[in-house]
Scaffold this motif. Structure first.
Motif, short mmCIF file in Angstrom:
data_model
loop_
_atom_site.label_atom_id
_atom_site.label_comp_id
_atom_site.label_asym_id
_atom_site.label_seq_id
_atom_site.Cartn_x
_atom_site.Cartn_y
_atom_site.Cartn_z
N LEU A 290 0.83 -1.21 0.00
CA LEU A 290 0.00 0.00 0.00
C LEU A 290 0.86 1.26 0.00
N VAL A 291 1.92 1.26 0.81
CA VAL A 291 2.81 2.44 0.86
C VAL A 291 3.53 2.62 -0.46
N ALA A 292 4.08 1.51 -1.00
CA ALA A 292 4.83 1.59 -2.25
C ALA A 292 3.93 2.05 -3.40
N TYR A 293 2.70 1.57 -3.42
CA TYR A 293 1.81 1.94 -4.51
C TYR A 293 1.39 3.40 -4.42
N LEU A 295 3.26 5.81 -3.24
CA LEU A 295 4.42 6.57 -3.73
C LEU A 295 4.52 6.50 -5.25
N LEU A 296 4.19 5.34 -5.82
CA LEU A 296 4.24 5.20 -7.28
C LEU A 296 3.24 6.14 -7.95
N ALA A 297 2.02 6.16 -7.45
CA ALA A 297 1.01 7.05 -8.03
C ALA A 297 1.44 8.51 -7.92
N LEU A 298 2.05 8.85 -6.79
CA LEU A 298 2.53 10.23 -6.61
C LEU A 298 3.67 10.55 -7.57
N ALA A 299 4.57 9.59 -7.79
CA ALA A 299 5.74 9.83 -8.65
C ALA A 299 5.37 10.03 -10.11
N THR A 300 4.24 9.44 -10.56
CA THR A 300 3.84 9.60 -11.96
C THR A 300 3.21 10.97 -12.25
N THR A 301 2.90 11.73 -11.21
CA THR A 301 2.17 12.99 -11.38
C THR A 301 2.89 14.01 -12.27
N PRO A 302 4.21 14.25 -12.07
CA PRO A 302 4.83 15.34 -12.83
C PRO A 302 5.27 14.98 -14.24
N CYS A 322 10.05 3.62 -7.52
CA CYS A 322 8.81 3.32 -6.80
C CYS A 322 8.13 2.05 -7.30
N ILE A 323 8.45 1.61 -8.53
CA ILE A 323 7.78 0.43 -9.07
C ILE A 323 8.24 -0.85 -8.38
N ALA A 324 9.55 -1.01 -8.22
CA ALA A 324 10.09 -2.28 -7.72
C ALA A 324 9.48 -2.73 -6.40
N ALA A 388 -5.85 2.12 -9.67
CA ALA A 388 -5.48 0.87 -9.01
C ALA A 388 -5.26 1.08 -7.51
N LEU A 389 -4.68 2.21 -7.13
CA LEU A 389 -4.48 2.49 -5.71
C LEU A 389 -5.82 2.58 -4.98
#
Length: 433
Positions: A290-293, A295-302, A322-324, A388-389
Motif C-alpha cells: 500500500l505504501v509503495a503503490y 508513492l508510485l502514483a505520486l511519482a507519476t504525477t509530474p 517506486c515500481i520495484a 489501481a491504488l
C-alpha cells in the motif's frame, strides 16, 4: 517438491547458494531477455513503416492483450503438465509469429493483417519469469528467503528492461527497423529451449490439489484478483512510458536517446529491487504494498509537465524507484495467498495483468500523443496507478492470509497450505482493531 531451504537467514548470498538454483537461473535469464524487446520492437518497426504512433500502439497493444489473456492458461497448463511441455511448442509458435509480423510490416500490409498476426505472437510469448518464480517457490517453500527471491527476480526482470529497450532501439535505429524483432526471436528460441531442458528443477506437476480435489483456478482467490488490479496499474506505467518516451524523443529530433531514457527508468526499478531484497523487512507485505503503490502514483504525477530531457530522465528514475517495491511485494504475497498447485498460474495472471495494462496504456498513450502531443501520453500512467491504488485501499483486507489457511477450492493442508508470517499476524490484528 519439498522445500530445499530451511535457513532462517535472508539476503542474496544464502539465496544464491540454494541447491540447484543456478541450473534454472542462467537459462532463465537468457530466455526472459526478449520479453522487454517485443513491444518496443513492434512500436519501432510499425511506426517506421506506417508513420503513425497510434497504429504502432494498436499492434503492440494487441500483442499485449493476447499475452495477458493466454498467459494464465499457459501457467495453468504448466502446473498440470509441466513447464517443458508448455515451453517447447510455445517458443516455436512465437518465433513463427514474429517472423510473419516482420514480413507483413515490411510489405506494408493493412492494419487488420498486422493485428491478426499479433494475436498468436503475443499469445505464445514464453512465460519464463513466472516459471522461474514457481521454481523458487518450490525450492524455498515458506523460507524467509522468499521475499529475497521475489526481489532477485524483480531485479532480473528490470535488468532486462534496462538492456532490452536499449538493445532493440539501437538495432532498429542503427541497423534496420526490423532488427530488434529479429534479435527478439533469436533470443526466444535459444533461451527458451535451454530453459525447457532444465527438467530437474521444474516444480512438481499437480494434476489435482491436496486430498485429491479437482484443481481450481488461482483466480478464485480474492487476493489474486486484487493483485491483478494492482499489476494492471503497474503495466500502465510500462506501456505509457514506452510509447510516450518514443513520441517525445522523436518530437525533439533525438530518437536515439529513447532507449537511454527508458533504461534510466528501468534502472531505477532495478536499483530499488536490489535494495528491497537486501532488507530484512519487519513490516508486513500488505502494508508495504500500500505504501509503495501510493508513492508510485505520486511519482507519476509530474511526468506530463516535464519538457526537458534531463528532468524527464530524473522523473523517470523516480518512477522506476517506486515500481520495484510494489512489484516485489505483490509477487511475495502470492506465496502466502495461493497453494502450490496453482502458483505458476497465479504468477502468470500477474504477469498477464502487467502485459494487459501495458497494452491498454500503449494504445491510449499513442492516441493521446497523436492528437495532443507527446507529453499527453504521460497522463496514462498517472490515471492507471491512481485508479489501481483506489481499488487496493478499498479491498486491502483480501491481501491478508487467513488464519485458517484457506486455499483454492477448499481448506489447505500439508505442503499446499499458504504460509502466514509473524508480520502477517500483526497486520491481521491491526486490521481487526
Amino acid at each position: 517438491m519439498a522445500s530445499a531451504v530451511k535457513d532462517s537467514r535472508t539476503g542474496y548470498g544464502p539465496l544464491l547458494r540454494t541447491p540447484g538454483a543456478w541450473t534454472f537461473l542462467l537459462p532463465g535469464f537468457l530466455a526472459r531477455q526478449p520479453f522487454a524487446m517485443l513491444t518496443i520492437g513492434i512500436v519501432l518497426l510499425v511506426q517506421s513503416t506506417t508513420g503513425s504512433y497510434g497504429t504502432a500502439g494498436a499492434v503492440s497493444a494487441t500483442t499485449g492483450v493476447a499475452m495477458a489473456l493466454f498467459a494464465p492458461q499457459s501457467g495453468k497448463l504448466a502446473d498440470r503438465f509441466g513447464q517443458r511441455a508448455v515451453l517447447l511448442p510455445g517458443v516455436l509458435v512465437h518465433v513463427a509469429g514474429v517472423a510473419a509480423l516482420i514480413t507483413l510490416a515490411l510489405t506494408h500490409a493493412p492494419l487488420w493483417a498486422l493485428i491478426a498476426v499479433a494475436v498468436p505472437t503475443g499469445a505464445s510469448t514464453p512465460q519464463v519469469g513466472p516459471m522461474v518464480r514457481a521454481r523458487w517457490a518450490a525450492r524455498l517453500g515458506g523460507s524467509p528467503l522468499m521475499p529475497t527471491a521475489a526481489a532477485f527476480e524483480s531485479v532480473t526482470d528490470e535488468f532486462t528492461f534496462v538492456v532490452g529497450p536499449v538493445l532493440a532501439t539501437a538495432l532498429c535505429t542503427g541497423l534496420h527497423p526490423a532488427a530488434g524483432l529479429v534479435a527478439e526471436a533469436a533470443l526466444t528460441l535459444t533461451g527458451g529451449l535451454l530453459f525447457a531442458a532444465q527438467r530437474r528443477s521444474q516444480p512438481t506437476v499437480h494434476r489435482t490439489q491436496a486430498g485429491g480435489r479437482p484443481r481450481v483456478s488461482a483466480l478464485s482467490v480474492p487476493g489474486v484478483r486484487v493483485l491483478i488490479v494492482a499489476f494492471l496499474g503497474i503495466g500502465s506505467v510500462f506501456g505509457g512510458m514506452q510509447v510516450s518516451l518514443t513520441a517525445f524523443t522523436e518530437h525533439i529530433g533525438q530518437p536515439g536517446i529513447n532507449g537511454v531514457l527508458y533504461g534510466i527508468f528501468a534502472g531505477g526499478n532495478m536499483l530499488a529491487g536490489i535494495a528491497c531484497g537486501a532488507i530484512a523487512w519487519k513490516v508486513g507485505p500488505r502494508r508495504r504494498l500500500l505504501v509503495a503503490y501510493g508513492l508510485l502514483a505520486l511519482a507519476t504525477t509530474p511526468l506530463w509537465l516535464v519538457t526537458a530531457v534531463p528532468l524527464l530522465g530524473a522523473a523517470g528514475l523516480l518512477v522506476g524507484l517506486c515500481i520495484a517495491p510494489a512489484l516485489i511485494t505483490g509477487y511475495t504475497l502470492v506465496e502466502s495467498l495461493v497453494p502450490a498447485a496453482a502458483r505458476t498460474e497465479a504468477f502468470t495472471w500477474l504477469t498477464g495483468a502487467v502485459a494487459l495494462g501495458q497494452a491498454a496504456a500503449s494504445t491510449s498513450s499513442g492516441q493521446l500523443a497523436d492528437r495532443f502531443g507527446p507529453s499527453a501520453g504521460f497522463l496514462v500512467p498517472l490515471a492507471g496507478t491512481a485508479l489501481a491504488l483506489t481499488v487496493l485501499l478499498a479491498l486491502r483486507a483480501h491481501l491478508l492470509p487467513r488464519s485458517s489457511s484457506v486455499t483454492v477450492g477448499g481448506p489447505a493442508h500439508g505442503a499446499d497450505a499458504p504460509v502466514a508470517t509473524d508480520s502477517d499476524d500483526r497486520e491481521r490484528e491491526l486490521a481487526r482493531a
